[in-house]
Design a protein around this motif. Structure first.
Motif, mmCIF file in Angstrom:
data_model
loop_
_atom_site.group_PDB
_atom_site.id
_atom_site.type_symbol
_atom_site.label_atom_id
_atom_site.label_comp_id
_atom_site.label_asym_id
_atom_site.label_seq_id
_atom_site.Cartn_x
_atom_site.Cartn_y
_atom_site.Cartn_z
ATOM 1 N N ALA A 23 11.195 15.214 -5.923
ATOM 2 C CA ALA A 23 11.997 14.296 -5.118
ATOM 3 C C ALA A 23 11.200 13.684 -3.965
ATOM 4 O O ALA A 23 11.603 12.647 -3.424
ATOM 5 C CB ALA A 23 13.229 15.020 -4.570
ATOM 6 N N MET A 24 10.076 14.279 -3.600
ATOM 7 C CA MET A 24 9.276 13.699 -2.523
ATOM 8 C C MET A 24 8.677 12.354 -2.935
ATOM 9 O O MET A 24 8.234 11.579 -2.080
ATOM 10 C CB MET A 24 8.179 14.669 -2.094
ATOM 11 C CG MET A 24 7.097 14.907 -3.115
ATOM 12 S SD MET A 24 5.822 16.078 -2.519
ATOM 13 C CE MET A 24 5.206 15.223 -1.078
ATOM 14 N N PHE A 25 8.668 12.060 -4.238
ATOM 15 C CA PHE A 25 8.194 10.754 -4.704
ATOM 16 C C PHE A 25 9.264 9.675 -4.610
ATOM 17 O O PHE A 25 8.931 8.483 -4.681
ATOM 18 C CB PHE A 25 7.735 10.837 -6.163
ATOM 19 C CG PHE A 25 6.509 11.663 -6.371
ATOM 20 C CD1 PHE A 25 5.263 11.191 -6.002
ATOM 21 C CD2 PHE A 25 6.596 12.914 -6.940
ATOM 22 C CE1 PHE A 25 4.130 11.950 -6.196
ATOM 23 C CE2 PHE A 25 5.469 13.682 -7.137
ATOM 24 C CZ PHE A 25 4.231 13.200 -6.766
ATOM 25 N N ALA A 26 10.522 10.043 -4.492
ATOM 26 C CA ALA A 26 11.620 9.091 -4.638
ATOM 27 C C ALA A 26 11.542 7.895 -3.685
ATOM 28 O O ALA A 26 11.635 6.740 -4.144
ATOM 29 C CB ALA A 26 12.955 9.816 -4.498
ATOM 30 N N PRO A 27 11.376 8.066 -2.366
ATOM 31 C CA PRO A 27 11.368 6.896 -1.477
ATOM 32 C C PRO A 27 10.263 5.903 -1.799
ATOM 33 O O PRO A 27 10.515 4.689 -1.893
ATOM 34 C CB PRO A 27 11.192 7.508 -0.085
ATOM 35 C CG PRO A 27 11.684 8.909 -0.214
ATOM 36 C CD PRO A 27 11.288 9.325 -1.588
ATOM 37 N N ARG A 28 9.058 6.381 -2.014
ATOM 38 C CA ARG A 28 7.945 5.467 -2.263
ATOM 39 C C ARG A 28 8.008 4.883 -3.672
ATOM 40 O O ARG A 28 7.554 3.746 -3.895
ATOM 41 C CB ARG A 28 6.615 6.180 -2.023
ATOM 42 C CG ARG A 28 6.490 6.681 -0.600
ATOM 43 C CD ARG A 28 5.112 7.162 -0.262
ATOM 44 N NE ARG A 28 5.075 7.717 1.090
ATOM 45 C CZ ARG A 28 3.985 8.079 1.727
ATOM 46 N NH1 ARG A 28 2.793 7.934 1.153
ATOM 47 N NH2 ARG A 28 4.048 8.578 2.945
ATOM 48 N N THR A 29 8.543 5.635 -4.605
ATOM 49 C CA THR A 29 8.736 5.077 -5.945
ATOM 50 C C THR A 29 9.750 3.942 -5.908
ATOM 51 O O THR A 29 9.567 2.904 -6.583
ATOM 52 C CB THR A 29 9.204 6.172 -6.907
ATOM 53 O OG1 THR A 29 8.235 7.229 -6.930
ATOM 54 C CG2 THR A 29 9.383 5.626 -8.306
ATOM 55 N N LEU A 30 10.805 4.117 -5.124
ATOM 56 C CA LEU A 30 11.797 3.060 -4.986
ATOM 57 C C LEU A 30 11.196 1.810 -4.349
ATOM 58 O O LEU A 30 11.437 0.678 -4.804
ATOM 59 C CB LEU A 30 12.977 3.567 -4.158
ATOM 60 C CG LEU A 30 14.121 2.569 -3.924
ATOM 61 C CD1 LEU A 30 14.725 2.115 -5.242
ATOM 62 C CD2 LEU A 30 15.180 3.191 -3.025
ATOM 63 N N LEU A 31 10.397 1.984 -3.300
ATOM 64 C CA LEU A 31 9.750 0.835 -2.661
ATOM 65 C C LEU A 31 8.795 0.130 -3.622
ATOM 66 O O LEU A 31 8.719 -1.114 -3.653
ATOM 67 C CB LEU A 31 8.996 1.289 -1.420
ATOM 68 C CG LEU A 31 9.843 1.740 -0.234
ATOM 69 C CD1 LEU A 31 8.948 2.265 0.891
ATOM 70 C CD2 LEU A 31 10.720 0.607 0.273
ATOM 71 N N PHE A 32 8.066 0.893 -4.397
ATOM 72 C CA PHE A 32 7.155 0.292 -5.367
ATOM 73 C C PHE A 32 7.928 -0.499 -6.423
ATOM 74 O O PHE A 32 7.511 -1.605 -6.820
ATOM 75 C CB PHE A 32 6.310 1.375 -6.027
ATOM 76 C CG PHE A 32 5.392 0.866 -7.095
ATOM 77 C CD1 PHE A 32 4.310 0.065 -6.778
ATOM 78 C CD2 PHE A 32 5.613 1.183 -8.430
ATOM 79 C CE1 PHE A 32 3.457 -0.422 -7.759
ATOM 80 C CE2 PHE A 32 4.774 0.712 -9.425
ATOM 81 C CZ PHE A 32 3.689 -0.089 -9.093
ATOM 82 N N ALA A 33 9.060 0.038 -6.880
ATOM 83 C CA ALA A 33 9.865 -0.675 -7.868
ATOM 84 C C ALA A 33 10.412 -1.985 -7.298
ATOM 85 O O ALA A 33 10.427 -3.025 -7.984
ATOM 86 C CB ALA A 33 11.008 0.219 -8.347
ATOM 87 N N VAL A 34 10.849 -1.953 -6.031
ATOM 88 C CA VAL A 34 11.340 -3.187 -5.395
ATOM 89 C C VAL A 34 10.212 -4.203 -5.268
ATOM 90 O O VAL A 34 10.405 -5.407 -5.524
ATOM 91 C CB VAL A 34 11.943 -2.856 -4.013
ATOM 92 C CG1 VAL A 34 12.253 -4.146 -3.240
ATOM 93 C CG2 VAL A 34 13.205 -2.025 -4.175
ATOM 94 N N ALA A 35 9.012 -3.742 -4.883
ATOM 95 C CA ALA A 35 7.879 -4.663 -4.755
ATOM 96 C C ALA A 35 7.504 -5.269 -6.102
ATOM 97 O O ALA A 35 7.204 -6.480 -6.189
ATOM 98 C CB ALA A 35 6.685 -3.930 -4.164
ATOM 99 N N VAL A 36 7.537 -4.487 -7.156
ATOM 100 C CA VAL A 36 7.237 -5.016 -8.487
ATOM 101 C C VAL A 36 8.291 -6.038 -8.897
ATOM 102 O O VAL A 36 7.972 -7.098 -9.476
ATOM 103 C CB VAL A 36 7.144 -3.869 -9.503
ATOM 104 C CG1 VAL A 36 7.085 -4.417 -10.924
ATOM 105 C CG2 VAL A 36 5.924 -3.008 -9.215
ATOM 106 N N GLY A 37 9.564 -5.738 -8.603
ATOM 107 C CA GLY A 37 10.615 -6.701 -8.924
ATOM 108 C C GLY A 37 10.441 -8.018 -8.181
ATOM 109 O O GLY A 37 10.610 -9.105 -8.772
ATOM 110 N N LEU A 38 10.072 -7.953 -6.889
ATOM 111 C CA LEU A 38 9.819 -9.180 -6.130
ATOM 112 C C LEU A 38 8.606 -9.929 -6.675
ATOM 113 O O LEU A 38 8.597 -11.173 -6.705
ATOM 114 C CB LEU A 38 9.605 -8.835 -4.656
ATOM 115 C CG LEU A 38 10.839 -8.349 -3.899
ATOM 116 C CD1 LEU A 38 10.463 -7.944 -2.469
ATOM 117 C CD2 LEU A 38 11.923 -9.427 -3.877
ATOM 118 N N GLY A 39 7.595 -9.177 -7.113
ATOM 119 C CA GLY A 39 6.427 -9.834 -7.695
ATOM 120 C C GLY A 39 6.765 -10.568 -8.971
ATOM 121 O O GLY A 39 6.285 -11.692 -9.196
#
Length: 226
Positions: A23-39
Motif C-alpha cells: 500500500a505504500m506504493f498507492a499514492p505515487r502510483t495514483l499520481l503516475f496514472a493521472v500523469a500518464v492519462g494527462l499525457g
C-alpha cells in the motif's frame, strides 16, 4: 533484499523477513496514472490549427510523467531497502539505502506488542506495529506492516520460546551430564564439610606451608586422652 545471514548470532534463526505492505506504493502510483492519462490526452487532443497550447501542454505532460515515474521508482527502491525481520532472538528493522540504519529489540526485553489499523487498513491487510521494551524511553513504531495481527502473535510465540530456552539453560547450568566427563558432578563439593574438603586437597597451603591432614588436637597427642 533478504536479511544477511552473516548478521545472525550463533544459533539464531529467521522466522519472518518481509518488506513493507504494498500500500505504500498507492499514492505515487495514483499520481503516475493521472500523469500518464494527462499525457495521453495532451498527445491525442484535437487542437485547433495554429493553437499556441499544443506544445506547452505536451511538454508539461511529458515532465509530469517523468517526475511521477522517478518518484515511483524511488518508492520502489525504498520499499526494497526496508526489511522487518523477526528472529528467534530479536525484532529488527533495517533500512539500506544511501546509508544503512537499523533498529533491533531483543525479545527478552519486550514488554508489549500492539497494533493499530484504520478501516482502510483492515481492508488492505496492513497496519502499524508498536513494540514497548524495558529500558526504552519511547515505544518503537513500525509502519506499513502486512498482517499485523499475525505478526503480533508470531512475536509473542517467539518470546515464549525464547523464555523456555533460557529456563532450560538455567536448569542445566550449561554443564555436561553426570558421568559424561568422569568428573565430580556440580554441587557435590558443597555437600562436604570444611575438614573433608581440606583433607581431600593435599596441595592446600597457608602462608606457603603444607596443611596436611586436619586432626583434632586431642588425637595428635594420646596422653591428652588420659
Amino acid at each position: 533484499m533478504a536479511f544477511p545471514r552473516r548478521h545472525l548470532i550463533d544459533g539464531e534463526q529467521i522466522v519472518l523477513d518481509r518488506h513493507p505492505h504494498w500500500a505504500m506504493f498507492a499514492p505515487r502510483t495514483l499520481l503516475f496514472a493521472v500523469a500518464v492519462g494527462l499525457g495521453i490526452w495532451a498527445l491525442s487532443h484535437d487542437y485547433q490549427p495554429g493553437s499556441n497550447y499544443r506544445r506547452p501542454l505536451q511538454y508539461a505532460a511529458a515532465v509530469a510523467v517523468g517526475v511521477t515515474l522517478l518518484a515511483l521508482l524511488y518508492r520502489l527502491w525504498e520499499w526494497r531497502s526496508i526489511s522487518f525481520v523477526v528472529t528467534t532472538e530479536r525484532c529488527i528493522q533495517r533500512v539500506s539505502m544511501l546509508k544503512k540504519e537499523g533498529v533491533e529489540v531483543p525479545l527478552q526485553r519486550i514488554t508489549s506488542v500492539s497494533f493499530s489499523q484504520s478501516v482502510l487498513d483492515r481492508m488492505l491487510g496492513r497496519g502499524d506495529l508498536t513494540i514497548e521494551s524495558d529500558g526504552e524511553g519511547a515505544p518503537r513504531v513500525f509502519d506499513d506492516i502486512a498482517s499485523p495481527v499475525k505478526v503480533q502473535k508470531l512475536i509473542y510465540h517467539q518470546i515464549d520460546r525464547a523464555q523456555n530456552r533460557r529456563f532450560d539453560r538455567m536448569a542445566t547450568g550449561g554443564a555436561p551430564a553426570d558421568g559424561a566427563s568422569g568428573g565430580t558432578p556440580p554441587g557435590a563439593t558443597a555437600s562436604l564439610s570444611v575438614a573433608e574438603q581440606l583433607e581431600s586437597c593435599p596441595t592446600c597451603t597457608t602462608g606457603g606451608h603444607h596443611l596436611g591432614r586436619v586432626r583434632h588436637p586431642a588425637a595428635a597427642d594420646p596422653r591428652r586422652l588420659t
